[in-house]
Design an enzyme around this catalytic site. Structure first.
Site, PDB file in Angstrom:
ATOM      1  N   ASP A 129       0.842  -1.190   0.000  1.00 27.86           N
ATOM      2  CA  ASP A 129       0.000   0.000   0.000  1.00 27.86           C
ATOM      3  C   ASP A 129       0.885   1.251   0.000  1.00 27.86           C
ATOM      4  O   ASP A 129       1.759   1.395   0.857  1.00 27.86           O
ATOM      5  CB  ASP A 129      -0.907  -0.034   1.236  1.00 27.86           C
ATOM      6  CG  ASP A 129      -2.100   0.866   1.058  1.00 27.86           C
ATOM      7  OD1 ASP A 129      -2.446   1.181  -0.101  1.00 27.86           O
ATOM      8  OD2 ASP A 129      -2.691   1.260   2.077  1.00 27.86           O
ATOM      9  N   HIS A 136      -3.135  14.275   1.457  1.00 29.21           N
ATOM     10  CA  HIS A 136      -3.399  13.294   2.516  1.00 29.21           C
ATOM     11  C   HIS A 136      -2.270  13.318   3.552  1.00 29.21           C
ATOM     12  O   HIS A 136      -2.512  13.410   4.757  1.00 29.21           O
ATOM     13  CB  HIS A 136      -3.539  11.890   1.913  1.00 29.21           C
ATOM     14  CG  HIS A 136      -3.651  10.778   2.920  1.00 29.21           C
ATOM     15  ND1 HIS A 136      -4.790  10.567   3.665  1.00 29.21           N
ATOM     16  CD2 HIS A 136      -2.761   9.830   3.316  1.00 29.21           C
ATOM     17  CE1 HIS A 136      -4.601   9.519   4.473  1.00 29.21           C
ATOM     18  NE2 HIS A 136      -3.376   9.060   4.276  1.00 29.21           N
ATOM     19  N   GLU A 199     -10.470   4.303   3.610  1.00 30.06           N
ATOM     20  CA  GLU A 199      -9.574   5.087   2.759  1.00 30.06           C
ATOM     21  C   GLU A 199      -9.911   4.750   1.311  1.00 30.06           C
ATOM     22  O   GLU A 199      -9.889   3.578   0.925  1.00 30.06           O
ATOM     23  CB  GLU A 199      -8.094   4.788   3.058  1.00 30.06           C
ATOM     24  CG  GLU A 199      -7.624   5.334   4.400  1.00 30.06           C
ATOM     25  CD  GLU A 199      -6.109   5.220   4.611  1.00 30.06           C
ATOM     26  OE1 GLU A 199      -5.455   4.453   3.876  1.00 30.06           O
ATOM     27  OE2 GLU A 199      -5.595   5.903   5.528  1.00 30.06           O
ATOM     28  N   GLU A 201      -9.018   4.397  -2.293  1.00 30.71           N
ATOM     29  CA  GLU A 201      -7.761   4.205  -3.021  1.00 30.71           C
ATOM     30  C   GLU A 201      -8.008   3.572  -4.386  1.00 30.71           C
ATOM     31  O   GLU A 201      -9.051   2.957  -4.628  1.00 30.71           O
ATOM     32  CB  GLU A 201      -6.816   3.278  -2.228  1.00 30.71           C
ATOM     33  CG  GLU A 201      -6.478   3.782  -0.841  1.00 30.71           C
ATOM     34  CD  GLU A 201      -5.291   3.062  -0.208  1.00 30.71           C
ATOM     35  OE1 GLU A 201      -4.576   2.325  -0.936  1.00 30.71           O
ATOM     36  OE2 GLU A 201      -5.090   3.244   1.004  1.00 30.71           O
ATOM     37  N   ASP A 233      -9.179   0.702   1.880  1.00 30.93           N
ATOM     38  CA  ASP A 233      -8.163   0.317   2.865  1.00 30.93           C
ATOM     39  C   ASP A 233      -8.730   0.621   4.261  1.00 30.93           C
ATOM     40  O   ASP A 233      -8.315   1.568   4.929  1.00 30.93           O
ATOM     41  CB  ASP A 233      -6.883   1.108   2.596  1.00 30.93           C
ATOM     42  CG  ASP A 233      -5.730   0.651   3.483  1.00 30.93           C
ATOM     43  OD1 ASP A 233      -5.690  -0.549   3.808  1.00 30.93           O
ATOM     44  OD2 ASP A 233      -4.901   1.496   3.844  1.00 30.93           O
ATOM     45  N   ARG A 237      -8.278   3.747  13.241  1.00 28.09           N
ATOM     46  CA  ARG A 237      -7.385   4.876  13.530  1.00 28.09           C
ATOM     47  C   ARG A 237      -6.808   4.874  14.932  1.00 28.09           C
ATOM     48  O   ARG A 237      -5.637   5.219  15.112  1.00 28.09           O
ATOM     49  CB  ARG A 237      -8.121   6.198  13.291  1.00 28.09           C
ATOM     50  CG  ARG A 237      -8.536   6.434  11.864  1.00 28.09           C
ATOM     51  CD  ARG A 237      -7.353   6.556  10.922  1.00 28.09           C
ATOM     52  NE  ARG A 237      -7.828   6.830   9.565  1.00 28.09           N
ATOM     53  CZ  ARG A 237      -7.114   6.598   8.474  1.00 28.09           C
ATOM     54  NH1 ARG A 237      -5.893   6.072   8.568  1.00 28.09           N
ATOM     55  NH2 ARG A 237      -7.600   6.864   7.286  1.00 28.09           N
ATOM     56  N   GLN A 240      -4.211   2.153  14.956  1.00 28.04           N
ATOM     57  CA  GLN A 240      -3.117   2.486  14.033  1.00 28.04           C
ATOM     58  C   GLN A 240      -2.194   3.547  14.609  1.00 28.04           C
ATOM     59  O   GLN A 240      -0.969   3.398  14.577  1.00 28.04           O
ATOM     60  CB  GLN A 240      -3.726   2.968  12.716  1.00 28.04           C
ATOM     61  CG  GLN A 240      -2.707   3.244  11.628  1.00 28.04           C
ATOM     62  CD  GLN A 240      -3.285   4.018  10.451  1.00 28.04           C
ATOM     63  OE1 GLN A 240      -4.503   4.084  10.269  1.00 28.04           O
ATOM     64  NE2 GLN A 240      -2.419   4.614   9.664  1.00 28.04           N
ATOM     65  N   LYS A 253      -4.579  -2.078   9.935  1.00 28.83           N
ATOM     66  CA  LYS A 253      -4.837  -2.221   8.501  1.00 28.83           C
ATOM     67  C   LYS A 253      -5.205  -3.645   8.086  1.00 28.83           C
ATOM     68  O   LYS A 253      -5.587  -3.848   6.936  1.00 28.83           O
ATOM     69  CB  LYS A 253      -3.591  -1.792   7.717  1.00 28.83           C
ATOM     70  CG  LYS A 253      -3.217  -0.335   7.890  1.00 28.83           C
ATOM     71  CD  LYS A 253      -4.197   0.599   7.188  1.00 28.83           C
ATOM     72  CE  LYS A 253      -3.656   2.031   7.155  1.00 28.83           C
ATOM     73  NZ  LYS A 253      -4.533   2.925   6.361  1.00 28.83           N
ATOM     74  N   THR A 257      -9.154  -5.496   3.755  1.00 26.06           N
ATOM     75  CA  THR A 257      -9.021  -4.543   2.658  1.00 26.06           C
ATOM     76  C   THR A 257      -9.977  -5.012   1.581  1.00 26.06           C
ATOM     77  O   THR A 257      -9.939  -6.186   1.211  1.00 26.06           O
ATOM     78  CB  THR A 257      -7.577  -4.530   2.114  1.00 26.06           C
ATOM     79  OG1 THR A 257      -6.684  -4.250   3.190  1.00 26.06           O
ATOM     80  CG2 THR A 257      -7.411  -3.496   1.018  1.00 26.06           C
ATOM     81  N   GLU A 371      -9.349  12.759   7.639  1.00 25.68           N
ATOM     82  CA  GLU A 371      -9.150  14.073   7.031  1.00 25.68           C
ATOM     83  C   GLU A 371     -10.429  14.903   7.051  1.00 25.68           C
ATOM     84  O   GLU A 371     -10.395  16.102   7.331  1.00 25.68           O
ATOM     85  CB  GLU A 371      -8.697  13.921   5.573  1.00 25.68           C
ATOM     86  CG  GLU A 371      -7.270  13.443   5.419  1.00 25.68           C
ATOM     87  CD  GLU A 371      -6.932  13.247   3.945  1.00 25.68           C
ATOM     88  OE1 GLU A 371      -6.880  14.233   3.199  1.00 25.68           O
ATOM     89  OE2 GLU A 371      -6.759  12.080   3.536  1.00 25.68           O
TER      90      GLU A 371
END
Lengths: 426, 426
Positions: A129, A136, A199, A201, A233, A237, A240, A253, A257, A371
């Site tokens: 990844d 970001h 996320e 992606e 993904d 948080r 992580q 993570k 996925t 974000e």
């Protein structure tokens, strides 16, 4: 931009759904996937309009021939991807002819997409990844160091980490809210996460194989791109943030996925490849081993939406929280391949790369909740608000590629619902 | 410690080499591997003394029967590991009886180990690498933050990262010195590494499978440990240091990871399992979901040695630079499994875990060069010195498990030579 007759905007299909305006899968797209008809075993298919062409049945009926078609009919696409981009081009030409308006209609080779079960396109042996969006990195890095929010290496290479292959799943798989360890108050708890995030992606599917010790130079890197998709993904948080220093994300993570089931081939994307954006003022020059003269960036608009249980009950559509272009990303998929193999690391056919969160600089282009929350709680049209995801929330990704004079193609969906945590783990 | 007749110290084999003092593979060991006799295809084998028992031939001859034996005869051990620890126990009993002194000698089922080619024991689908040694973290962390050298999470969980599966190779595979990007002088160069290092680690091979979303609790974690080996986590220090913030190591670790060919089963290790060391004073209590009452630590002494080209020319033995015990590691393999799956992440049969560098606190127990160099350049008996590895240097790992009243067993070797970088990459 080199394109051929299979991209012609005037081209239509005898599958009427493929000719509908706004359809993700017109005859110019022809993405590969693996599906099961009701009660039957998995096999390769190609999406056309609201239908899937049963490639295995087409091969059995003698409508498609050759090793590439046989590989595309298999219950995983690793074999097809092992044959490289040329194999996909060969099938594309044959299937385009088979499905084009004017050819003999073969409705017995089709299944409605709504009636089939989709599977993971490949047996994913490795998943890496990347983190190629400057906005970001900037938004999430400001908390770490306001004066220097970008990772030191960001300007010189596409930053990435090895992620977990065993937990890659196809769109539609529910996400069980995980337990994890994170600081809360004065202690470190082991509890269900309170910060479940997505996320948005780009998925990159790898073609061919380089031997261990033999890099794929940037001049050949595009030959390693079989195709593309959407990738969620899923990110935990609180876990992580706590576990990252110094070895990076791990359990934050590896819960799951998710990828969209349809592999949009590099051939289908040809009309939508554009030049990489110029490097930012003040950045060092691109290192020679990562510098390409091809149009390696993808002109792709990507969206993330959330369907809360209340919105679902009201029959409302998922609420779009992110609408962001891929093209401005600081590093292209070809550069990711060149960097990844530059130390001799081998990429296998069917391996998966994630682009990293596709965030743009504008409000509404934040491609994850961490974000989005920098502007306050997310607001929904029915008055609901959210910080992180709640149980029952469903996340839906979509994307469309368009260009002047080309027929717009779509990526289908990558979706998944958060379901409640187990009552206990021990 | 529960042991059975297969561990009896008086037990001898009709294979005379197995009875030699100091032999790594006495009849009490019986490790599994995959090998090819000269000119023949890969198949499963079991090491006994200086010989390998051809399990496939033993099955064909009717000397071993049943599904477990058939899985142990296959050209990869994933199937055997999928059957769990019980399968290994069943084979152990049968093979012990077959090879014991007094049984009918079956020399036609043996090949000298020196005459066969060893292969990777499994198709490694996933490789996760831990960092469970406090002295390792401390020595390398002091540079980062002298006041707080341990990662914040170290006291609460076994810190780990996802590493690269495709570049795992069997002992003996040469390591091509990689190119990479790292700071040099005032700029960031792309050049062959100047800091090629090894890391002496324990390999852990996973048995069985937990479904995605279903953790393996600590109470069952030992059932997921099929066996153990030696692992060289080849490390590119200049690249690694530069690329790590914030997502962890990537190209610094994916050049290659080498494992020893013989899988020392958990059953063979039973006499050598000891209680986990007490937690350090001042540490928080072990989290409940990671707390075990079993003797989950391994009483194993591990060594790393380097053979320089000059030592080789002189006919000298590899020079031992590291001699370190595994038992004091802060986290056990069982805790690694419980942590890894605590978020629901699925571990597949044949997956690989690395323990992290097995460094102890004493001089001579530093298990990588980055740590050894904190005491100055390495000194060799012939007067040579080294900072990092030079081309032609060969790294050799060995390990022995011993306990009062038990026959000592060994792990064989994990070895590999650094060969020169390519002249260019682009």
């Amino acid at each position: 931009v080199p394109t051929d007759a299979t991209h012609a905007p005037g081209l239509k299909s005898w599958v009427q759904g493929a000719n509908a305006p706004g359809c993700d899968f017109p005859i110019q797209n022809l993405p590969h996937g693996v599906f099961s008809p009701a009660g039957a075993s998995p096999r390769g298919g190609i999406a056309i309009g609201d239908q899937v062409l049963d490639v295995a049945a087409a091969v059995a009926a003698g409508k498609l021939r050759g090793a590439a078609a046989e590989a595309a009919a298999a219950p995983s696409l690793n074999g097809l991807m092992a044959m490289g981009r040329g194999a996909a081009l060969e099938i594309r030409a044959a299937v385009s002819a088979l499905l084009a308006e004017g050819a003999e209609p073969l409705p017995h080779l089709l299944h409605p997409i709504s009636a089939v079960t989709m599977h993971l396109p490949t047996t994913v042996r490795n998943f890496s990844d990347f983190m190629a969006s400057r906005p970001h990195c900037y938004r999430l890095g400001v908390k770490r160091d306001a004066n220097n929010p970008l990772p030191p290496a960001f300007h010189h290479l596409p930053v990435a980490y090895h992620s977990r292959a065993s937990s890659v799943r196809v769109s539609g798989t529910p996400l069980r809210r995980p337990w994890g360890q994170y600081p809360k108050g004065d202690s470190v708890v082991f509890a269900p996460t309170e910060a479940m995030d997505f996320e948005l992606e780009l998925a990159v599917w790898i073609a061919g194989e380089n031997e261990l010790g033999s890099p794929t130079p940037i001049s050949l890197a595009d030959s390693r791109l079989f195709g593309f998709g959407l990738l969620n993904d899923w990110s935990v948080r609180d876990v992580q943030r706590y576990e990252m220093p110094p070895l990076g994300p791990f359990l934050g993570k590896s819960v799951m996925t998710a990828v969209s089931p349809w592999v949009i081939t590099a051939a289908a994307m040809e009309p939508f490849m554009v030049a990489q954006p110029p490097r930012e003022e003040g950045d060092p020059p691109c290192p020679a081993h990562l510098a390409s003269t091809r149009p390696d960036a993808l002109n792709l608009q990507m969206r993330a939406a959330i369907l809360t249980p209340k919105l679902r009950q009201a029959g409302a559509a998922p609420h779009i929280v992110t609408d962001t272009p891929f093209a401005p990303m600081s590093w292209t998929p070809a550069q990711m391949v060149a960097h990844h193999t530059s130390n001799g690391c081998n990429l296998l056919p069917g391996d998966l790369l994630g682009s990293g969160t596709v965030s743009g600089p504008e409000d509404g282009q934040e491609a994850c909740i961490a974000e989005l929350l920098l502007r306050g709680p997310m607001q929904f049209p029915n008055g609901e608000t959210r910080r992180f995801l709640e149980d029952g929330d469903e996340v839906v990704f979509t994307a469309q590629a368009s260009a002047p004079g080309a027929t717009t193609i779509g990526f289908g969906e990558c979706r998944g619902e958060v379901i409640p945590a187990h009552a206990s783990v021990t």
